[in-house]
Design a protein around this motif. Sequence first.
Motif, PDB file in Angstrom:
ATOM      1  N   VAL A   1      46.894  19.181 -84.154  1.00 40.55           N
ATOM      2  CA  VAL A   1      48.181  18.969 -83.474  1.00 40.55           C
ATOM      3  C   VAL A   1      48.422  20.059 -82.431  1.00 40.55           C
ATOM      4  CG1 VAL A   1      50.676  18.764 -83.792  1.00 40.55           C
ATOM      5  CG2 VAL A   1      49.114  17.871 -85.553  1.00 40.55           C
TER       6      VAL A   1
ATOM      7  N   VAL B   1      45.955  16.152 -80.546  1.00 40.91           N
ATOM      8  CA  VAL B   1      46.933  15.070 -80.665  1.00 40.91           C
ATOM      9  C   VAL B   1      48.339  15.652 -80.672  1.00 40.91           C
ATOM     10  CG1 VAL B   1      45.361  13.539 -81.937  1.00 40.91           C
ATOM     11  CG2 VAL B   1      46.825  15.128 -83.204  1.00 40.91           C
TER      12      VAL B   1
ATOM     13  N   ARG C   1      52.411  14.774 -81.972  1.00 43.72           N
ATOM     14  CA  ARG C   1      53.149  13.988 -82.954  1.00 43.72           C
ATOM     15  C   ARG C   1      54.075  13.018 -82.253  1.00 43.72           C
ATOM     16  NH1 ARG C   1      53.600  14.411 -88.955  1.00 43.72           N
ATOM     17  NH2 ARG C   1      54.915  12.622 -89.342  1.00 43.72           N
TER      18      ARG C   1
ATOM     19  N   TYR D   1      50.345   9.841 -84.470  1.00 44.43           N
ATOM     20  CA  TYR D   1      49.888  10.774 -83.440  1.00 44.43           C
ATOM     21  C   TYR D   1      49.248  10.000 -82.296  1.00 44.43           C
ATOM     22  CZ  TYR D   1      50.135  13.964 -87.442  1.00 44.43           C
ATOM     23  OH  TYR D   1      50.548  14.680 -88.538  1.00 44.43           O
TER      24      TYR D   1
END
Length: 325
Positions: free
Chosen positions: A114, A195, A197, A202
């Motif tokens: 993330v 990625v 969120r 995602y």
Amino acid sequence: MPKTAVVALGGNVLTLEGQSGTYVEQELNALHMAETVCSLRDAGWNVVLVHGNGPQVGNLAIQQEQGEPLVPQQPLFCLGSMTQGQIGSILTLALRRVGGSRIPDVASLVTHVVVEADDPAMDRPTKPIGPFFDADQATLLANQRGWSVAEDAGRGYRRVVPSPEPTRIVEAGVIKTLVDSGVIVVAAGGGGVPVVRQDKGYTGVDAVIDKDYAAQQLATALKADALVLVTGVERVLLDFGTPQQRPVREMTAEEAERHLGDGQFPEGSMGPKVRAALRFIRNGGEAAVITTPRLVQASLDAEAKADADVGTRIVTSRTQVGATR
């Protein structure tokens, strides 16, 4: 209970300087790294292997561009997942070949990492990928393909892409389960697939995450005992390129922080490794090591003698007598 080491190696460990990056070249280079990992297993360590993908993802991006309009070009984050599979397979086969019955099992896991959509790095491409070019070639390609290019450590020019900070490893729980079961895991390859969120899951973003920062995030999430950052030099050097140049065998986090603030470790070379090591130590890690594959095992030996042939250890407090300050 076995200790766990997260070992990060650059994509240039598999494609050495002067090599073109053929499969055979990468396969042979992977065997050397597999020897290091197997020696750690023999010494009782659980191992998670993180790899870079700078040369490989850049080469794949060129193939994608050259392949149009015959086949559609895929986004950069998708190429990251492709190289995770490619390099993960090479490393897995090498580990099985070298380790044989000594290695109970190996798993390569496509890993998502993330990042924040508003990370300022998304607007400042800095991460070099792909092959080196001279200045004229780089300028031509930048104009033709809309690339951002920059000089890379005096070795030539390369394409640069955004490199946002990793904030979380999506599959960290799965990786921990595998490690606790004694599996050697290849994960967060190329820094992971970046990625962001969204409300429902995602979505990928076009960037390449620094593999050292991703390795630190993973090591912290796993509560690993050691973070190993494999590079092309045996030890970190202070006052690099000057008559006062000297290697560092061991330094505390406080000393490393001071040297980093003094500009001893440039962003284009040792800076990210020292910063990743510091983050690991500050988040509860016992020790971080920066060295070549040959010295990894010796460098993780906390009982190593002061004159032992080891890399650079960054620790919470001084543990070795006579270490270079």
